[in-house]
Design a protein around this motif. Structure first.
Motif, PDB file in Angstrom:
ATOM      1  N   ALA A  91     -13.693   4.416  23.925  1.00  0.00           N
ATOM      2  CA  ALA A  91     -13.016   4.908  25.127  1.00  0.00           C
ATOM      3  C   ALA A  91     -13.773   6.080  25.742  1.00  0.00           C
ATOM      4  O   ALA A  91     -13.843   6.212  26.976  1.00  0.00           O
ATOM      5  N   VAL A  92     -14.362   6.941  24.907  1.00  0.00           N
ATOM      6  CA  VAL A  92     -15.194   8.032  25.420  1.00  0.00           C
ATOM      7  C   VAL A  92     -16.369   7.458  26.212  1.00  0.00           C
ATOM      8  O   VAL A  92     -16.714   7.939  27.302  1.00  0.00           O
ATOM      9  N   GLY A  93     -16.988   6.407  25.670  1.00  0.00           N
ATOM     10  CA  GLY A  93     -18.090   5.762  26.384  1.00  0.00           C
ATOM     11  C   GLY A  93     -17.649   5.152  27.699  1.00  0.00           C
ATOM     12  O   GLY A  93     -18.355   5.251  28.716  1.00  0.00           O
ATOM     13  N   CYS A  94     -16.470   4.510  27.709  1.00  0.00           N
ATOM     14  CA  CYS A  94     -15.940   3.929  28.948  1.00  0.00           C
ATOM     15  C   CYS A  94     -15.661   5.011  29.985  1.00  0.00           C
ATOM     16  O   CYS A  94     -15.903   4.819  31.187  1.00  0.00           O
ATOM     17  N   LEU A  95     -15.166   6.150  29.535  1.00  0.00           N
ATOM     18  CA  LEU A  95     -14.909   7.265  30.449  1.00  0.00           C
ATOM     19  C   LEU A  95     -16.210   7.781  31.037  1.00  0.00           C
ATOM     20  O   LEU A  95     -16.307   8.003  32.260  1.00  0.00           O
ATOM     21  N   ALA A  96     -17.221   7.964  30.190  1.00  0.00           N
ATOM     22  CA  ALA A  96     -18.518   8.455  30.678  1.00  0.00           C
ATOM     23  C   ALA A  96     -19.123   7.472  31.680  1.00  0.00           C
ATOM     24  O   ALA A  96     -19.660   7.880  32.721  1.00  0.00           O
ATOM     25  N   ALA A 146      -9.605   7.730  29.649  1.00  0.00           N
ATOM     26  CA  ALA A 146      -9.236   9.080  29.215  1.00  0.00           C
ATOM     27  C   ALA A 146      -7.914   9.078  28.465  1.00  0.00           C
ATOM     28  O   ALA A 146      -7.723   9.854  27.522  1.00  0.00           O
ATOM     29  N   SER A 147      -6.990   8.213  28.864  1.00  0.00           N
ATOM     30  CA  SER A 147      -5.692   8.154  28.176  1.00  0.00           C
ATOM     31  C   SER A 147      -5.807   7.450  26.828  1.00  0.00           C
ATOM     32  O   SER A 147      -5.055   7.755  25.890  1.00  0.00           O
ATOM     33  N   PHE A 148      -6.748   6.503  26.714  1.00  0.00           N
ATOM     34  CA  PHE A 148      -6.909   5.791  25.450  1.00  0.00           C
ATOM     35  C   PHE A 148      -7.541   6.661  24.360  1.00  0.00           C
ATOM     36  O   PHE A 148      -7.324   6.409  23.173  1.00  0.00           O
ATOM     37  N   PRO A 162      -6.939   9.973  23.438  1.00  0.00           N
ATOM     38  CA  PRO A 162      -5.898  10.571  22.582  1.00  0.00           C
ATOM     39  C   PRO A 162      -4.962   9.530  21.984  1.00  0.00           C
ATOM     40  O   PRO A 162      -4.401   9.748  20.907  1.00  0.00           O
ATOM     41  N   TRP A 163      -4.772   8.409  22.661  1.00  0.00           N
ATOM     42  CA  TRP A 163      -3.902   7.358  22.126  1.00  0.00           C
ATOM     43  C   TRP A 163      -4.447   6.834  20.793  1.00  0.00           C
ATOM     44  O   TRP A 163      -3.753   6.826  19.776  1.00  0.00           O
ATOM     45  N   PHE A 164      -5.714   6.418  20.799  1.00  0.00           N
ATOM     46  CA  PHE A 164      -6.325   5.888  19.579  1.00  0.00           C
ATOM     47  C   PHE A 164      -6.387   6.948  18.481  1.00  0.00           C
ATOM     48  O   PHE A 164      -6.066   6.664  17.314  1.00  0.00           O
ATOM     49  N   TRP A 165      -6.817   8.138  18.843  1.00  0.00           N
ATOM     50  CA  TRP A 165      -7.016   9.159  17.818  1.00  0.00           C
ATOM     51  C   TRP A 165      -5.692   9.687  17.257  1.00  0.00           C
ATOM     52  O   TRP A 165      -5.605  10.051  16.093  1.00  0.00           O
ATOM     53  N   THR A 166      -4.645   9.697  18.083  1.00  0.00           N
ATOM     54  CA  THR A 166      -3.329  10.087  17.574  1.00  0.00           C
ATOM     55  C   THR A 166      -2.807   9.047  16.591  1.00  0.00           C
ATOM     56  O   THR A 166      -2.279   9.393  15.523  1.00  0.00           O
ATOM     57  N   LEU A 167      -2.959   7.774  16.933  1.00  0.00           N
ATOM     58  CA  LEU A 167      -2.535   6.724  16.014  1.00  0.00           C
ATOM     59  C   LEU A 167      -3.351   6.759  14.721  1.00  0.00           C
ATOM     60  O   LEU A 167      -2.801   6.559  13.627  1.00  0.00           O
ATOM     61  N   ALA A 168      -4.654   7.021  14.855  1.00  0.00           N
ATOM     62  CA  ALA A 168      -5.499   7.110  13.656  1.00  0.00           C
ATOM     63  C   ALA A 168      -5.039   8.255  12.758  1.00  0.00           C
ATOM     64  O   ALA A 168      -4.983   8.117  11.525  1.00  0.00           O
ATOM     65  N   TRP A 169      -4.712   9.397  13.365  1.00  0.00           N
ATOM     66  CA  TRP A 169      -4.252  10.543  12.571  1.00  0.00           C
ATOM     67  C   TRP A 169      -2.894  10.249  11.933  1.00  0.00           C
ATOM     68  O   TRP A 169      -2.658  10.576  10.769  1.00  0.00           O
ATOM     69  N   ALA A 170      -2.022   9.594  12.688  1.00  0.00           N
ATOM     70  CA  ALA A 170      -0.698   9.250  12.158  1.00  0.00           C
ATOM     71  C   ALA A 170      -0.800   8.283  10.992  1.00  0.00           C
ATOM     72  O   ALA A 170       0.074   8.267  10.120  1.00  0.00           O
ATOM     73  N   ALA A 227      -5.397  -3.011  24.138  1.00  0.00           N
ATOM     74  CA  ALA A 227      -6.162  -1.972  24.828  1.00  0.00           C
ATOM     75  C   ALA A 227      -7.471  -2.524  25.372  1.00  0.00           C
ATOM     76  O   ALA A 227      -7.887  -2.174  26.490  1.00  0.00           O
ATOM     77  N   ALA A 228      -8.143  -3.394  24.607  1.00  0.00           N
ATOM     78  CA  ALA A 228      -9.393  -3.990  25.073  1.00  0.00           C
ATOM     79  C   ALA A 228      -9.150  -4.824  26.333  1.00  0.00           C
ATOM     80  O   ALA A 228      -9.950  -4.789  27.287  1.00  0.00           O
ATOM     81  N   PHE A 229      -8.050  -5.565  26.342  1.00  0.00           N
ATOM     82  CA  PHE A 229      -7.715  -6.366  27.522  1.00  0.00           C
ATOM     83  C   PHE A 229      -7.453  -5.471  28.726  1.00  0.00           C
ATOM     84  O   PHE A 229      -7.979  -5.716  29.826  1.00  0.00           O
ATOM     85  N   GLU A 230      -6.639  -4.436  28.547  1.00  0.00           N
ATOM     86  CA  GLU A 230      -6.290  -3.549  29.665  1.00  0.00           C
ATOM     87  C   GLU A 230      -7.536  -2.878  30.249  1.00  0.00           C
ATOM     88  O   GLU A 230      -7.779  -2.925  31.452  1.00  0.00           O
TER      89      GLU A 230
END
Length: 257
Positions: free
Chosen positions: A22-27, A54-56, A58-66, A91-94
């Motif tokens: 997602a960071v790469g997609c944002l860049a 940008a929204s994905f 924190p979404w991915f990393w929050t789920l990973a931490w949880a 997420a990949a589809f969206e």
């Protein structure tokens, strides 16, 4: 920072890597925005894929931490697997469809062409899957959390995910049901990076508040190390704030003048 990143990957490696994608997609979207002058609804065609990427993150990393708050056996269970692969697939589809439409110079949301309308409906299904799975992960944390970890922390992570999933779905459907994120006003985009309306109701504000409960409630616990009751109270207050923002937007009123 390196230790934090390593811990994120240790907890759930695939979700951690999804955050980096997602960071790469944002860049990529920001770079495209700098060289591509095309616009949709008064903003760059690359604004939507940039915002979703940008929204994905924190979404991915929050789920990973949880994931690390689950009991070890629960992390390997079928429901956890459903959360993992369902989240990655939806997420990949969206992100893929939104980026593709931006490259074509066409809107991904509320499209006017027949194929775009079908895909927008499928995007709604994908978004529903994402929020439902976040809520499911929250329930897993509440029911099958790692009892070695503090009860207040497990409650904060679990409730934050449940509120994000449930109210994220409610506010998302409010946007889809209205046919636009805007209620009243001129429709002129507000200030970046969110471009929320400044002279009318904007349902995206409530959606933003809803989904970020998954960071806000655990963040409160990390700052205070509170017991269960304060965590529950803050969760209820955050949910009420999101609902109030939704009602305000539905009345056609901006969050701020």
């Amino acid at each position: 920072m390196r230790a934090l990143i390593a811990e994120l990957h240790r907890r759930q490696n695939l979700l951690a890597w999804a955050g980096w994608v997602a960071v790469g997609c944002l860049a990529f979207s920001l770079a495209a925005m700098a060289v591509d002058g095309r616009q949709i609804y008064g903003v760059s065609v690359w604004t939507k894929p940039a915002k979703f990427a940008a929204s994905f993150i924190p979404w991915f990393w929050t789920l990973a931490w949880a994931w690390g708050v689950l009991a070890p056996a629960a992390r390997r269970g079928a429901l956890a697997g459903l959360v993992l692969w369902g989240t990655l697939g939806a997420a990949a589809f969206e992100q893929g469809w939104i980026t593709w439409r931006a490259a074509a110079g066409l809107p991904s949301h509320f499209a006017s062409d027949p194929f775009g309308q079908v895909m927008f409906a499928l995007m709604g299904l994908g978004a529903t899957v994402l929020v439902a799975l976040a809520a499911l992960l929250g329930l897993l944390v509440l029911v099958r959390g790692d009892t070695v970890q503090p009860r207040g922390w497990r409650l904060a992570v679990g409730l934050g995910l449940v509120v994000a999933g449930v109210l994220g779905g409610v506010t998302g459907y409010a946007i889809a049901g209205t046919g636009s994120p805007l209620v009243g006003g001129s429709g002129t985009p507000g200030f970046p990076p969110f471009y929320w309306s400044r002279d009318g109701g904007d349902l995206r504000v409530a959606h933003f508040l809803a989904v970020h409960a998954m960071q806000a409630v655990p963040g409160f616990w990390l700052l205070t190390r509170a017991t269960s009751w304060p965590v529950a109270a803050v969760t209820a207050a955050w949910a009420a704030f999101a609902v109030a923002a939704l009602r305000l937007a539905q009345a056609g009123m901006p969050l701020s003048p």
